[in-house]
Design a protein around this motif. Structure first.
Motif, mmCIF file in Angstrom:
data_model
loop_
_atom_site.group_PDB
_atom_site.id
_atom_site.type_symbol
_atom_site.label_atom_id
_atom_site.label_comp_id
_atom_site.label_asym_id
_atom_site.label_seq_id
_atom_site.Cartn_x
_atom_site.Cartn_y
_atom_site.Cartn_z
ATOM 1 N N GLY A 35 11.291 3.232 -1.251
ATOM 2 C CA GLY A 35 10.880 3.613 -2.588
ATOM 3 C C GLY A 35 9.912 4.772 -2.593
ATOM 4 O O GLY A 35 9.298 5.090 -1.573
ATOM 5 N N TRP A 36 9.825 5.390 -3.750
ATOM 6 C CA TRP A 36 8.800 6.407 -4.013
ATOM 7 C C TRP A 36 7.861 5.854 -5.094
ATOM 8 O O TRP A 36 8.319 5.486 -6.186
ATOM 9 C CB TRP A 36 9.439 7.707 -4.498
ATOM 10 N N PHE A 37 6.591 5.783 -4.766
ATOM 11 C CA PHE A 37 5.554 5.374 -5.700
ATOM 12 C C PHE A 37 4.740 6.601 -6.067
ATOM 13 O O PHE A 37 4.761 7.621 -5.382
ATOM 14 C CB PHE A 37 4.623 4.349 -5.044
ATOM 15 N N GLU A 46 2.425 3.010 -9.030
ATOM 16 C CA GLU A 46 3.643 2.481 -9.639
ATOM 17 C C GLU A 46 4.879 2.988 -8.909
ATOM 18 O O GLU A 46 4.900 4.110 -8.392
ATOM 19 C CB GLU A 46 3.737 2.901 -11.114
ATOM 20 N N LEU A 47 5.896 2.138 -8.918
ATOM 21 C CA LEU A 47 7.174 2.548 -8.336
ATOM 22 C C LEU A 47 7.898 3.450 -9.335
ATOM 23 O O LEU A 47 8.105 3.062 -10.484
ATOM 24 C CB LEU A 47 8.028 1.321 -8.034
ATOM 25 N N GLY A 50 13.542 3.714 -6.424
ATOM 26 C CA GLY A 50 13.833 2.961 -5.212
ATOM 27 C C GLY A 50 15.318 3.005 -4.918
ATOM 28 O O GLY A 50 16.139 3.253 -5.807
ATOM 29 N N ASP A 99 10.403 -1.160 2.129
ATOM 30 C CA ASP A 99 10.427 -2.578 1.779
ATOM 31 C C ASP A 99 10.221 -3.434 3.026
ATOM 32 O O ASP A 99 10.761 -3.140 4.089
ATOM 33 C CB ASP A 99 11.785 -2.880 1.146
ATOM 34 N N VAL A 109 9.886 -4.024 -7.253
ATOM 35 C CA VAL A 109 8.961 -3.063 -7.868
ATOM 36 C C VAL A 109 7.505 -3.313 -7.472
ATOM 37 O O VAL A 109 6.652 -2.452 -7.674
ATOM 38 C CB VAL A 109 9.084 -3.058 -9.414
ATOM 39 N N ARG A 111 4.292 -3.428 -5.324
ATOM 40 C CA ARG A 111 3.853 -2.646 -4.165
ATOM 41 C C ARG A 111 3.557 -3.522 -2.964
ATOM 42 O O ARG A 111 3.682 -3.057 -1.815
ATOM 43 C CB ARG A 111 2.656 -1.789 -4.527
ATOM 44 N N TYR A 114 6.052 -3.801 -0.027
ATOM 45 C CA TYR A 114 6.303 -2.643 0.836
ATOM 46 C C TYR A 114 5.221 -2.618 1.905
ATOM 47 O O TYR A 114 4.034 -2.736 1.591
ATOM 48 C CB TYR A 114 6.285 -1.356 0.013
#
Length: 127
Positions: A35-37, A46-47, A50, A99, A109, A111, A114
């Motif tokens: 994912g990219w937060f 925040e996500l 993903g 993840d 979603v 955090r 991860y």
């Protein structure tokens, strides 16, 4: 030693585009969702996007739907985030993350799900 290294951030005018890349080393993450937060000053991390290990399922936050596209290359152990039509409110530090659960078939979603993180990269969108 596992490392995630983000690149491609910077300063862009509103309406412009950027492509973030995250390169993983130390082990393969080909069977893990990624994912990219992002985290803006004074806000929670925040996500924003993903992608499952196969690429068959993706997630986008409401604020970026239709503008951002996440993709991955398992052979290269990379995940990218193409950002279009950038807005000043997209300004934040962006993090890629992996993840913790092997083979998860949906995007988590939270955090805390991860466990490997990059160091973060600044994206600034000027108005």
């Amino acid at each position: 030693q596992v490392q995630l290294v983000e690149s491609g951030g910077g300063l862009v005018q509103a309406g412009g585009s950027l492509r973030l890349s995250c390169a993983a080393s130390g082990r393969s993450f080909s069977i893990y969702a990624m994912g990219w937060f992002r985290q803006a000053p004074g806000k929670e991390r925040e996500l924003v996007a993903g992608i499952t290990w196969s690429g068959g399922s993706t997630y986008y936050g409401d604020s970026v739907k239709g503008r951002f596209t996440i993709s991955r290359d398992n052979a290269k152990n990379t995940v990218d985030l193409q950002m279009e039509s950038l807005k000043p409110e997209d300004t934040a530090v962006y993090y890629c993350a992996v993840d913790k659960t092997f083979g998860r078939t949906y995007i988590e979603v939270r955090r805390e799900e991860y466990d490997y993180w990059g160091q973060g990269i600044q994206v600034t969108v000027s108005s």
